[in-house]
Design a protein around this motif. Sequence first.
Motif, PDB file in Angstrom:
ATOM      1  N   LYS A 132     -16.813 -16.039   9.717  1.00  0.00           N
ATOM      2  CA  LYS A 132     -16.390 -14.888   8.924  1.00  0.00           C
ATOM      3  C   LYS A 132     -14.888 -14.978   8.673  1.00  0.00           C
ATOM      4  N   ILE A 133     -14.479 -14.492   7.504  1.00  0.00           N
ATOM      5  CA  ILE A 133     -13.069 -14.383   7.167  1.00  0.00           C
ATOM      6  C   ILE A 133     -12.812 -12.928   6.814  1.00  0.00           C
ATOM      7  N   TYR A 134     -11.826 -12.328   7.449  1.00  0.00           N
ATOM      8  CA  TYR A 134     -11.575 -10.905   7.226  1.00  0.00           C
ATOM      9  C   TYR A 134     -10.080 -10.671   7.022  1.00  0.00           C
ATOM     10  N   GLY A 135      -9.758  -9.461   6.562  1.00  0.00           N
ATOM     11  CA  GLY A 135      -8.364  -9.080   6.391  1.00  0.00           C
ATOM     12  C   GLY A 135      -7.861  -9.172   4.965  1.00  0.00           C
ATOM     13  N   ASP A 136      -8.691  -9.695   4.056  1.00  0.00           N
ATOM     14  CA  ASP A 136      -8.240  -9.858   2.671  1.00  0.00           C
ATOM     15  C   ASP A 136      -8.772  -8.758   1.765  1.00  0.00           C
ATOM     16  N   ALA A 137      -9.557  -7.823   2.302  1.00  0.00           N
ATOM     17  CA  ALA A 137     -10.109  -6.743   1.470  1.00  0.00           C
ATOM     18  C   ALA A 137     -10.341  -5.513   2.327  1.00  0.00           C
ATOM     19  N   TYR A 138      -9.796  -4.399   1.888  1.00  0.00           N
ATOM     20  CA  TYR A 138      -9.961  -3.133   2.586  1.00  0.00           C
ATOM     21  C   TYR A 138     -10.294  -2.048   1.579  1.00  0.00           C
ATOM     22  N   GLN A 139     -10.867  -0.953   2.098  1.00  0.00           N
ATOM     23  CA  GLN A 139     -11.102   0.213   1.271  1.00  0.00           C
ATOM     24  C   GLN A 139      -9.769   0.882   0.968  1.00  0.00           C
ATOM     25  N   ASP A 140      -9.571   1.333  -0.262  1.00  0.00           N
ATOM     26  CA  ASP A 140      -8.335   1.998  -0.647  1.00  0.00           C
ATOM     27  C   ASP A 140      -8.578   3.479  -0.892  1.00  0.00           C
TER      28      ASP A 140
ATOM     29  N   GLU B 248      -4.350  19.067  -0.336  1.00  0.00           N
ATOM     30  CA  GLU B 248      -4.539  17.647  -0.652  1.00  0.00           C
ATOM     31  C   GLU B 248      -3.670  16.806   0.268  1.00  0.00           C
ATOM     32  N   VAL B 249      -4.292  15.846   0.914  1.00  0.00           N
ATOM     33  CA  VAL B 249      -3.561  14.914   1.764  1.00  0.00           C
ATOM     34  C   VAL B 249      -2.948  13.828   0.884  1.00  0.00           C
ATOM     35  N   ASN B 250      -1.651  13.602   1.064  1.00  0.00           N
ATOM     36  CA  ASN B 250      -1.026  12.421   0.473  1.00  0.00           C
ATOM     37  C   ASN B 250      -0.781  11.446   1.615  1.00  0.00           C
ATOM     38  N   ASN B 251      -1.530  10.369   1.615  1.00  0.00           N
ATOM     39  CA  ASN B 251      -1.503   9.427   2.727  1.00  0.00           C
ATOM     40  C   ASN B 251      -0.225   8.620   2.808  1.00  0.00           C
ATOM     41  N   PHE B 252       0.652   8.770   1.828  1.00  0.00           N
ATOM     42  CA  PHE B 252       1.888   7.995   1.804  1.00  0.00           C
ATOM     43  C   PHE B 252       3.104   8.830   2.222  1.00  0.00           C
ATOM     44  N   LEU B 253       2.870  10.073   2.627  1.00  0.00           N
ATOM     45  CA  LEU B 253       3.948  10.878   3.189  1.00  0.00           C
ATOM     46  C   LEU B 253       4.270  10.370   4.592  1.00  0.00           C
ATOM     47  N   THR B 254       5.537  10.307   4.934  1.00  0.00           N
ATOM     48  CA  THR B 254       5.954   9.690   6.197  1.00  0.00           C
ATOM     49  C   THR B 254       6.345  10.691   7.279  1.00  0.00           C
ATOM     50  N   ASP B 255       6.658  11.929   6.911  1.00  0.00           N
ATOM     51  CA  ASP B 255       7.033  12.937   7.901  1.00  0.00           C
ATOM     52  C   ASP B 255       5.780  13.691   8.325  1.00  0.00           C
ATOM     53  N   PRO B 256       5.405  13.643   9.603  1.00  0.00           N
ATOM     54  CA  PRO B 256       4.133  14.234  10.038  1.00  0.00           C
ATOM     55  C   PRO B 256       4.080  15.750   9.988  1.00  0.00           C
ATOM     56  N   ASP B 257       5.226  16.443   9.863  1.00  0.00           N
ATOM     57  CA  ASP B 257       5.175  17.908   9.830  1.00  0.00           C
ATOM     58  C   ASP B 257       5.815  18.520   8.591  1.00  0.00           C
ATOM     59  N   ALA B 258       6.230  17.708   7.625  1.00  0.00           N
ATOM     60  CA  ALA B 258       6.724  18.255   6.355  1.00  0.00           C
ATOM     61  C   ALA B 258       5.537  18.639   5.478  1.00  0.00           C
ATOM     62  N   TRP B 259       5.653  19.735   4.745  1.00  0.00           N
ATOM     63  CA  TRP B 259       4.562  20.175   3.872  1.00  0.00           C
ATOM     64  C   TRP B 259       5.146  20.798   2.613  1.00  0.00           C
ATOM     65  N   PHE B 260       4.323  20.811   1.567  1.00  0.00           N
ATOM     66  CA  PHE B 260       4.803  21.224   0.249  1.00  0.00           C
ATOM     67  C   PHE B 260       3.733  22.049  -0.455  1.00  0.00           C
ATOM     68  N   ILE B 261       4.188  22.914  -1.345  1.00  0.00           N
ATOM     69  CA  ILE B 261       3.275  23.647  -2.224  1.00  0.00           C
ATOM     70  C   ILE B 261       3.651  23.314  -3.656  1.00  0.00           C
TER      71      ILE B 261
END
Length: 297
Positions: free
Chosen positions: A18-26, A231-244
């Motif tokens: 098996k070869i893995y690591g070249d394809a992931y769910q986005d 809505e979750v934005n998975n690319f936000l880096t601060d774990p406790d910052a939030w926005f409206i």
Amino acid sequence: MSIASANFSELLDPGLKKIYGDAYQDYPEQYSSLFGVDNSTKSKEETLSMTGFGLVPTKTQGASITYDDAFQGYKGTLTHSTYGMGFIVTREMFEDDQYNKINGLPKALARSVRHTIETHAANVLNRAFNSSYTGADAKELCATDHPLVAGGTFKNELTTAADLSMTSFEQALIDIGDFVDDRGLLVAAKGKKLIIPTELTWTAHQLLGSEKDPETANNAINHAKGMMTSEVNNFLTDPDAWFILTDVPNGMVFYWRRRPEFTKDNDFDSENAKWKTTFRCSMGWDNPRGIFGSPGA
């Protein structure tokens, strides 16, 4: 620099289980639900705000009318950046690949493009409280003292930074309801979507989905239920910052100057195959009233 037989010698011989690591769910596309997306035909996009008029004063009998002025506001500029990356594969590597993995690398390049776009778009929020990244009014995206053109200030950030809770959420909505224009007249602004990092998913679900107030034991009604979506934005880096995100137009803006293009070519002398992609875009904000935020406590 090229992908050659010496770099991927294991792909040349059959027998790997098996070869893995070249394809992931986005994750699904996220930037377009946060920004107003538009196309551009220039090297940069410039915007200008302007004011209306203030309150109408009382006119005494026989007195002259009072005249008011409209003012030119803040001029913003977003200059498009060019992004580009590619890879090279030797003909021998392409021919001898026993698992057809090299042929799938263009998909990996496309994945890099998607993540690049989402990362740079989310960075507008990641830097929302950083005074090194300012908009047309010389203030960061979320601030307690955005200057009004005709004098005074307004805020699109909690006066006292707070984690996401029933109390801070309520205060944010009150503050959004207090938005004024550049002449100090109230703006009928409403929050329409809660934007959160992954770490606040559970908190947001309790806040907006519970029948009863999740922060008390007295069985009180949860007035925030169904008030807006989260809505979750998975690319936000601060774990406790939030926005409206609000319904004020011309807030968060994203411009495509050139959407991603993928091309392939072969070098005549070396017989190497080349794949590349380039794209041009910019992102930022015009009207900071388009969003409200807190960096967390």
